[in-house]
Structures are given as C-alpha cells and as structure tokens.
Design a protein around this motif. Structure first.
Motif, PDB file in Angstrom:
ATOM      1  N   UNK A 291     -32.590  23.505  11.320  1.00  0.00           N
ATOM      2  CA  UNK A 291     -32.750  22.138  11.813  1.00  0.00           C
ATOM      3  C   UNK A 291     -31.570  21.821  12.719  1.00  0.00           C
ATOM      4  N   UNK A 292     -31.853  21.593  13.991  1.00  0.00           N
ATOM      5  CA  UNK A 292     -30.781  21.401  14.972  1.00  0.00           C
ATOM      6  C   UNK A 292     -31.074  20.205  15.867  1.00  0.00           C
ATOM      7  N   UNK A 293     -30.038  19.820  16.598  1.00  0.00           N
ATOM      8  CA  UNK A 293     -30.163  18.817  17.648  1.00  0.00           C
ATOM      9  C   UNK A 293     -29.739  19.468  18.953  1.00  0.00           C
ATOM     10  N   UNK A 294     -30.596  19.422  19.949  1.00  0.00           N
ATOM     11  CA  UNK A 294     -30.317  20.007  21.252  1.00  0.00           C
ATOM     12  C   UNK A 294     -30.307  18.885  22.279  1.00  0.00           C
ATOM     13  N   UNK A 295     -29.182  18.725  22.970  1.00  0.00           N
ATOM     14  CA  UNK A 295     -29.047  17.632  23.927  1.00  0.00           C
ATOM     15  C   UNK A 295     -29.137  18.151  25.357  1.00  0.00           C
ATOM     16  N   UNK A 296     -30.063  17.577  26.120  1.00  0.00           N
ATOM     17  CA  UNK A 296     -30.155  17.843  27.555  1.00  0.00           C
ATOM     18  C   UNK A 296     -29.706  16.640  28.377  1.00  0.00           C
ATOM     19  N   UNK A 297     -29.026  15.708  27.700  1.00  0.00           N
ATOM     20  CA  UNK A 297     -28.538  14.496  28.355  1.00  0.00           C
ATOM     21  C   UNK A 297     -27.059  14.681  28.675  1.00  0.00           C
ATOM     22  N   UNK A 298     -26.687  14.588  29.920  1.00  0.00           N
ATOM     23  CA  UNK A 298     -25.259  14.763  30.283  1.00  0.00           C
ATOM     24  C   UNK A 298     -24.373  13.748  29.574  1.00  0.00           C
ATOM     25  N   UNK A 299     -23.283  14.248  29.003  1.00  0.00           N
ATOM     26  CA  UNK A 299     -22.314  13.385  28.343  1.00  0.00           C
ATOM     27  C   UNK A 299     -22.627  13.053  26.901  1.00  0.00           C
TER      28      UNK A 299
END
Length: 793
Positions: A291-299
């Motif tokens: 279970x992970x969180x992947x961020x494609x949002x800069x910053x």
C-alpha cells in the motif's frame, strides 16, 4: 429595338441586385428558421391557403390548421404534403380525428376536436394519495383529452402501485361529459391485495449463508413484523439497491471481484407472491499487499501522506477502507493548498497470491470550477438547508471527494428518501454544474404510546415533533408522559447551523415529577430549562457547552410510609425547593461506523457540570462514558464499556441528595433501581439508598442479530457481564435534636452480574428485556433479575 434592349439592360440591373439582396437575407435568416423546430410549418401563399377548407373546428382557428400544410414548389399539395400535415395535426393532441380529402384543386380538412379536461380525479385509491397520483399522470385540467396519454397514464398509475407492493391493481379511466366539449377524466382504481415477496433465494453464494445475506438487503420475506417495516413489499428500485448492497458487502469482506450478476423477481401464483433470486459470483478472497502513495504533483511530498493510509499490508481486503482513505486524502490535499489534486486508488491483483496491491496515485486534475449548484425535488426543504452540507460553494474548485462527502451528509440528515448529485457541463469547458436531485420524505413524528418500565411502572406518552420543521432544518419536539410513578413534560427546539456556522444551538424546557415507589420512599419535583450550543472540532471530536437553571425538591408523603424515612431523606425534604444554576460542557469523541447500529469504532463522552453560579447549591460533577465496538464476525459484535463519575460540594456545601449517584440497572443489570450503593441500615427506617459521590462500572457484551431476521427489523440478542460499584457517602451525618440514628453502609463492594437480553428498535421506541443474575453483591442490596423497558407498543 435598341431602346427596348436598353430598357432591358436598365431593368435587369436592379432585378439582379434585388435577387442578390433576397438571397443574402435568406442566408441570414436560415439559421434562425432552423431553430424553430417546434413551430408549425410556414404558410406558403395566400392562394395556397385559400385552397384549404377547414371544417369541424370550434376552438382552433382555421388559419392555425392551414399553417401545418406545406405546398410543393409548384404551389400544389401532393400526397406527401397531405400525409405530413395529417401526422402533424394528429401530433398536436388537439384533435380526436383528422381526415383530408381532395375536391378538385381544393383540400377539405375534416376535424373532430378533442374535448377539454375540466377535472382529473381519482377514485378508489387509498394506499396512494391524490396529490401523488396527480404528479404521476400527464393528463392535466384545462388540457386536451388525449386517448393515447390517458392509456399511458393508466400504465404510470399501475407502475406507481407496483412500487408500493400492489401488483394486482386495476385502473379504468372514465370520461364524464360536462357539455360544450368539456369532460371530467376519472381514473377508477381497484387496488387489490398487497403483492409481497414470499421467498428470497441466493444462487452462487458459498462463503456467506442465506441468513447472512438476507440480513444485508432491505427486502425481506413476509413475516409477523412486515406490517411495521414494509420490507416485504416488492419494489424494483429497492431490489436494485439490494443488489448493490450485496456487492458492497462482499467487497468489504475481501472479495474484490464479487458481483451480483442478476436479480430476478417472478410472481408465483401458488404462493401468491414474488420469488426473488439473486445470482452471485463471489470470486476469490484477497488480502492487501503493498500500500503506497505515489505523487505526480510537483512540490507534494507523498511520504507526509502515508500516515493517513487506513489500509494495512496483510490485512483482509476491504473496499470501504479504500473509499475512506480516498476521502481523507482529498480533504488533506485541499488543506495543503492542492484543491485540484486527485487521489485515485489503483489496484493490481495477484491472482496466484490472492493479493491486491494498492497505490494511491496523486495527480493534478483539470482546473475545473463549480459554476452553479442546482437543486431539484426539494418541495419542502429549503435550498440553504441542502447547500450548507457542502464543504464547497459556487466558484470553488471542483472536488469529487468533497461532493461525495456532501452526498453522504445529505443522506444522513434523514430528510430525503434519495439523494443524487450529478455533474453537468457548464457554460465553458472549465466550468461544471452540480445537479442535486432529492426526493423528500416525511420528517414529522406523532405518536400516542403506552408501555411499562420497571423504574416508572405503567406509563403513557404523547409525542409530537419534526426534525425538519417547516423545511428549515430545525428540530422541534414536545412530549407528555403520565406514568404510575413518574409524570413529565418536555419541550425542545434546536438549530444545527446557528447563524450559518456549524454551531448548534438548542433549548429545552422540562418538568418531571417522581412519586414514591417500591425502590424509594420519597418523591421529587424537578422543573427548569437548559440552553446549549456545540460545535465540531474535527470529524470525530465535538464539544458542547450548556447552562441549566432548574428547581428541585424532595417530597415525602407520611401516609404512604410504613416506617420512618432515613435521616438524609428527611433533611432533604425539610430543606425545601432548591434552585440549581449550573454551567457545563461535554467533549465527545466518536468514530462509530453507524450511530444507530454500531459495529465498530469508539464513542467517548466526558461531561462536567459546575453548580453555584447563583442558585442555592454548589457542587462539581464529572462523568465519563466510553464504549468500544468491534466486530467478531458477520453476525456478532463485541461491546466493551467503562463508565465512572465523581461529584463533590464546594464553598462549604455538601452535595444535594438528588445530585448524588445511585446504583441500578443502568450500571449493573440484575439490580433494582437504587438497588445498590450507600444505604442507611438504621433499624425502624425505610432503609433508603442515600447516594454516593463516586461510581464506576464496566460491561463486556456480545451482540448478535436474530438468525433469519433482517437487520432493518432492529432485533438484537445479547449476552453480557456487568460489574460496578457506587460508594463514598458524602451527605450529612449529624442531625441535632433527632432521636433517630444513621447507619450508612458505605463500602466499595463490587457488584457483578451475568445475563442475556433482547432489544427491538421498534417504530414506537426502543424495547429492551434483560435477565441478569447477580454474582457478587452486598447483603442489603435489592436485586431485580428481570428488567423491562419500552417506549410503547
């Protein structure tokens, strides 16, 4: 010749220019004409109109009829033109009959105009009101009588009855002439017997039995309680909802691929009802993998959001956990300044390992704003009551999670049968319109009930109230109780959004009179008022502040006493009425999954009251009540409860008798009201419970649904173990001039019991029967193994 030719040239120039002008005007006007699809065809020419004779028209103008004819380019009406005009005239619904015949170069149109409806009425309908049927049919007063619409209305009425379980309904339209082409339309309804669900089957279910799945759905088979719940009525909409509830149930129990492939209802004449069959494809059981969180949002740092994940690796897959995590992440992203960011759970199944890996992918969504919020169907509830449940407003960034959250809030208000929020395109590409469609339901309450309580004896109650008063979202109620040992009146009103903020304000006026009973030798009178206001601090934590002003008095009736009352009782009665002025607060922590029927979560309530800001008495009272629910399996829920309290006087005063703690079945079942705690054992007295200043109690309980009974009936069985004590008498000990002695048994003795119970959340109030056997007690305690309370029956 040359002059004629010259004149011809001079004449042709303006004619050519006029032709160009007419062509240009035609091009400009063509789009406008194209938009008038609903208007009748344009008239062709005066000569063509004159070639049409209209006969039989009384209300409809002849030129209006002629306007539906379009001539061919040669000015004549061919077969195609006549056929198009015939269809158009019949399509208006203004005529019962239209015929067109040719007489030489002329057309003769014979008309029979449809009568005008003076009145549309219903007879024989009892289960559905006239106002509801009026909204269903399309035939309306002052409109034309259209035979096709009338037949379609018959079907609509039958469908409306089918939704309330009357599949055997018969509807006959009757037309009553009023003269001058005016008629009344009467739908005569024969409702017939109620068509119910007699049998429910599940096909393809291997993991969960029929009894477990039947408890999930709202539809139920006919039984002795059906007249109260209405769950046995066959309703296609309810069956569709049941189908979705079954899928969600499997999804919450680890079966990520489960689906309900069909839900078939067949009428069986042999059993005079429907047989409902749900076909289920369960699929395999899954557990959570990574279970992970992947961020494609800069910053945006995804690691800071990992702490919000509710799913844990290795735990059984639960679709509800994904939904809750999605909501939590959306709210947190908005707080962090990323209103357009979206958290989307992407699952990857490993069929061999029976594992589901979940990645909450954070993407910067399109910059879409809410242009308008349009609300429909709220015939009673005012718009602002609905709008205030949204955490977003017009002009804010569009956030689907917050909108879903608002939809759940609206459903939890219990003002509406259904709530649906749909997204519609706005005026430009980056604007959306939220379409909120609600269906109102009754929010009023009027009941006349009788019952019995082991505390109050025989009682009767009249109650009237409305939790959505005049559609304003305010709650008002009034009740009058008259019992064998207790009488009272209560008036209350509350506003959940005071001045537009999420601050609730309420007021309560009350009066209660208790008489001497087998459990106490004295009576009491209490009347006063309480004002309170509260606010949520978070989704789980709320705080409430209150001010109470009431008068309390202990009363004695010497003629009803077989012995002398205990000295503390006599002194409390001699003190006369006492005015209590107190301020208080309550802090609540609530993570329950369902406030009415909890299966998991914690509810904690810490209360404090300080009396002495005016009035006659001074005391500080603190209580805590903690309940924790945990599901053991699909049918059994465990409850662990701990409660305790402390009260002390201040400013040199002692705690009044009526503000002390008294042990009874609310702490340890199996004991009578005022059955344990400090007691005056002086010989020759009534041996009253004189109250303590401290108490504690614990409960371990297992709750289970009744096998074969759907959850909507509200029946539960329980098995429990209770333990607790009330101790530390802090009342008066010296009574100058009295020959009577005081002998208070004041030890902290543990009282405990074991027992079983049955609870029914009936439409008239909760009914509870408990049978408990005390395991440990003091010799002077008063036991009562069977306790029975009811709000009415």
């Amino acid at each position: 010749m040359s002059q004629c030719m010259a004149r011809g040239r001079r004449c042709r120039r303006p004619i050519a220019a006029g032709a160009l002008l007419v062509a240009a005007l035609g091009l400009v006007s063509a789009p406008a004409a194209a938009t008038e699809a609903e208007a009748p065809p344009r008239e062709t020419s005066a000569q063509a109109r004159g070639a049409i004779t209209v006969q039989g028209n009384r209300r409809i103008d002849a030129d209006t009829v002629r306007s539906y004819f379009r001539a061919a380019p040669d000015g004549r009406f061919d077969d195609a033109a006549r056929d198009a005009a015939l269809k158009a005239l019949l399509g208006t619904g203004l005529f019962d009959k239209v015929t067109i015949e040719r007489a030489g170069e002329r057309l003769i149109v014979h008309l029979v105009e449809a009568p005008v409806l003076d009145r549309v009425a219903f007879e024989g309908n009892k289960k559905i009101k006239d106002t509801e049927l009026t909204a269903v049919v399309q035939s309306k007063p002052r409109g034309a009588l259209q035979r096709a619409v009338v037949q379609a209305d018959v079907g609509r009425i039958i469908e409306a009855y089918r939704h309330v379980g009357r599949g055997d309904v018969n509807v006959v339209p009757q037309i009553v002439s009023r003269g001058e082409d005016r008629v009344d339309l009467v739908y005569v309804v024969t409702e017939g017997a109620k068509t119910t669900v007699r049998q429910i089957n599940f096909v393809g279910n291997h993991v969960f039995g029929k009894r477990q799945l039947a408890a999930v759905i709202k539809t139920s088979v006919t039984n002795v309680l059906s007249f109260l719940t209405g769950g046995d009525v066959y309703d296609p909409d309810r069956v569709a909802e049941d189908r979705e509830q079954l899928r969600l149930y499997y999804r919450s129990k680890g079966y990520a691929d489960a689906s309900v492939t069909s839900a078939k209802a067949e009428y069986d004449p042999a059993i005079k009802g429907f047989t409902l069959t749900f076909s289920i494809d369960e699929g395999p059981l899954y557990h959570f993998g990574e279970v992970n969180v992947v961020s494609n949002v800069p910053g945006l740092d995804s690691e800071k959001l990992r702490r919000l994940l509710l799913a844990r690796p290795g735990a059984m897959f639960d679709g509800n956990v994904l939904d809750k995590t999605d909501e939590v992440l959306a709210i947190e992203l908005a707080k962090l300044g990323y209103p357009f960011a979206q958290a989307v759970p992407r699952t990857t199944r490993d069929a061999d390992a029976r594992r589901v890996d979940v990645a909450f992918v954070l993407d910067q969504g399109p910059r879409t704003y809410i242009e308008r919020i349009e609300i429909h169907g709220n015939t009673r509830t005012r718009d602002y009551v609905i709008r205030r449940e949204f955490d977003i407003a017009e002009g804010d960034a569009y956030n689907k999670t917050l909108i879903d959250h608002a939809e759940r809030r609206l459903k939890n208000l219990n003002y509406f049968k259904t709530v649906k929020i749909a997204r519609q395109p706005g005026s430009v590409s980056d604007r959306v319109v939220l379409d909120v469609e609600v269906v109102e339901q009754s929010t009023g309450d009027f009941s006349i009930a009788g019952g019995y309580s082991t505390t109050d004896g025989l009682l009767a109650e009249v109650k009237v109230g409305d939790r959505n008063f005049l559609g304003s979202g305010k709650a008002v109620s009034a009740s009058v109780t008259y019992g064998q040992y207790a009488r009272g009146i209560d008036l209350s009103a509350s506003e959940p959004y005071f001045l537009g903020s999420r601050v609730s304000v309420g007021i309560e006026l009350y009066g209660r009179q208790n008489q001497a009973s087998p459990y106490q030798s004295y009576g009491s009178d209490i009347y006063g008022a309480t004002m309170q206001f509260g606010m949520p601090l978070t989704e789980q934590i709320g705080v409430q502040y209150r001010y109470s002003l009431y008068n309390q008095n202990v009363t004695l009736d010497p003629t009803s006493l077989a012995a002398a009352p205990s000295l503390p009782i006599q002194q409390a009665a001699l003190a006369g009425p006492q005015l209590v002025s107190s301020v208080g607060d309550a802090v609540t922590y609530n993570t329950l999954d369902n406030t009415k029927n909890p299966t998991s979560g914690i509810n904690s309530q810490l209360k404090q009251d300080l009396a002495g800001l005016g009035g006659d008495v001074k005391f500080l009272r603190t209580t805590e009540d903690l309940r924790s629910y945990h599901p053991i399996n699909d049918d059994v829920v465990s409850l662990v409860r701990a409660q305790g309290g402390y009260v002390t006087g201040w400013g040199g005063q002692q705690v009044p008798l009526l503000n002390s703690f008294f042990g009874g079945p609310t702490m340890v079942r199996g004991f009578a009201p005022n059955g344990f705690g400090p007691r005056d054992l002086a010989p020759g007295t009534t041996a009253d419970n004189v109250g303590g200043s401290m108490y504690w109690a614990t409960t371990a309980e297992l709750q289970s649904n009744i096998p074969g009974v759907p959850q909507e009936y509200g029946l539960k069985a329980s098995a429990f173990v209770d333990a607790g004590s009330v101790f530390r008498y802090s009342g008066p000990t010296a009574f100058p001039g009295s020959a009577q002695s005081l002998q208070v048994a004041n030890n902290n003795i543990v009282r405990s019991s074991v027992g079983v119970g049955l609870t029914w959340a009936s439409p008239f109030g909760a009914l509870t029967v408990n049978y408990a056997v005390p395991l440990t007690k003091a010799a002077y305690d008063v036991v009562q193994p069977l306790s029975f309370t009811a709000g009415g029956f």
